[in-house]
Scaffold this active site. Structure first.
Site, PDB file in Angstrom:
ATOM      1  N   CYS A  34     -30.475 -26.358  12.687  1.00 21.49           N
ATOM      2  CA  CYS A  34     -29.682 -25.001  12.648  1.00 21.49           C
ATOM      3  C   CYS A  34     -28.993 -24.923  11.345  1.00 21.49           C
ATOM      4  O   CYS A  34     -27.822 -25.579  11.377  1.00 21.49           O
ATOM      5  CB  CYS A  34     -29.220 -24.394  13.615  1.00 21.49           C
ATOM      6  SG  CYS A  34     -28.059 -22.944  13.491  1.00 21.49           S
ATOM      7  N   CYS A  37     -25.419 -23.263  11.831  1.00 17.47           N
ATOM      8  CA  CYS A  37     -24.685 -24.171  12.580  1.00 17.47           C
ATOM      9  C   CYS A  37     -23.832 -25.089  11.709  1.00 17.47           C
ATOM     10  O   CYS A  37     -22.605 -25.015  11.774  1.00 17.47           O
ATOM     11  CB  CYS A  37     -25.380 -24.518  13.343  1.00 17.47           C
ATOM     12  SG  CYS A  37     -26.335 -23.638  14.655  1.00 17.47           S
TER      13      CYS A  37
END
Length: 302
Positions: A34, A37
């Site tokens: 991600c 993230c």
């Protein structure tokens, strides 16, 4: 420096749910693939270091812990949830700037300020404080036992030992009090309270010794009834009263001498009585009593 803690399904109960009863817990659901993230993670690490005990920040790898993702109904990451007292308190999805993350955490801290527990008192000090409470409640015998236990648990607790000495003096256990004073540290022996207690013991012991060389109290009372102007007899009666710590009665007799005698020389009953009153002021340790008799003495001398 603190950083976000990695949490799994196995450790979630202890590290998150139970911890949330002590402080807000921020949970970062992320995954290695991600991109957003990776942008949010360092901000949360920074917050963990900056806020310290005010908030706990943990990370949950969504791929490795699908049960947790399902429990929080995570549909998109990064997803950040906050728990307080075992309940979901707030949340947001997607990468956020540092200012927004800080605002999010500030709200949590305001919702549940962290109460820092006071360090547990050592047993000796706990006993000393309990003794003070018992004394306040009018239980000197129980307070004495508690202070004896306190110094037994920690012989270096000079504060407790001085409290014990003061209580022993109040109970007229002067020899035991004197023995206790010999045990305190050299540093404590320089303190004003130690010196005051030592002087009090010395004066009280001298007063008790003094009654051994004078007539019995009953004889002196009878002699005064026969001749109220017999100042030497009255002074001897004062010695008995001081030995029993009946300071108010002793001061009344001394005041009587000051008012009856008009001598000014150092050996006169009036001057000797005034000096004795000043000695008792130092010995009594009762500010109200001392203040009252200081005023009476001043009036009598003028």
């Amino acid at each position: 420096m603190s950083t976000a803690l990695d949490v799994t399904t196995a450790t979630f109960e202890a590290e998150v749910v139970e911890a949330s009863f002590q402080q807000p817990v921020v949970i970062d659901f992320w995954a290695p693939w991600c991109g957003p993230c990776k942008a949010l993670g360092p901000i949360l690490d920074k917050m963990a270091a900056e806020y310290g005990a005010k908030v706990k920040v943990v990370k949950v790898n969504s791929d490795d812990n699908p049960e947790l993702s399902q429990a929080f109904r995570v549909r998109s990451i990064p997803y950040v949830a906050a728990m307080i007292d075992g309940q979901l308190a707030n949340q947001f999805m997607g990468a956020q700037p540092e200012s927004k993350v800080r605002e999010f955490i500030d709200k949590l801290v305001a919702m549940k300020p962290v109460i820092v527990a006071e360090p547990e008192l050592p047993p000796s000090e706990a006993h000393r404080l309990e003794a003070a409470a018992l004394l306040e409640e009018g239980q000197p015998e129980e307070a004495l036992k508690m202070l004896q236990a306190s110094v037994a648990l920690d012989p270096s607790n000079d504060v407790a030992r001085l409290d014990l000495v003061a209580l022993l003096i109040a109970g007229s256990a002067l020899e035991i009090a004197q023995t206790q004073l010999t045990v305190v540290s050299a540093k404590t022996k320089e303190e004003a309270r130690y010196k005051m207690l030592a002087e009090t013991i010395t004066a009280r012991l001298k007063a008790q010794e003094a009654v051994q060389g004078i007539p019995p109290e009953a004889f002196l009372v009878a002699a005064l009834e026969a001749n109220a102007k017999d100042h030497p007899v009255r002074m001897q009666l004062v010695t008995h009263l001081v030995a029993r710590t009946e300071y108010s009665a002793a001061l009344d007799h001394l005041l009587e001498i000051v008012m009856r005698d008009r001598g000014t020389e150092e050996s006169s009953p009036r001057v000797l009585a005034r000096k004795k009153m000043i000695e008792i002021f130092a010995l009594a340790g009762d500010a109200e009593l001392v203040g009252d008799y200081r005023r009476k003495l001043s009036t009598a001398l003028n």
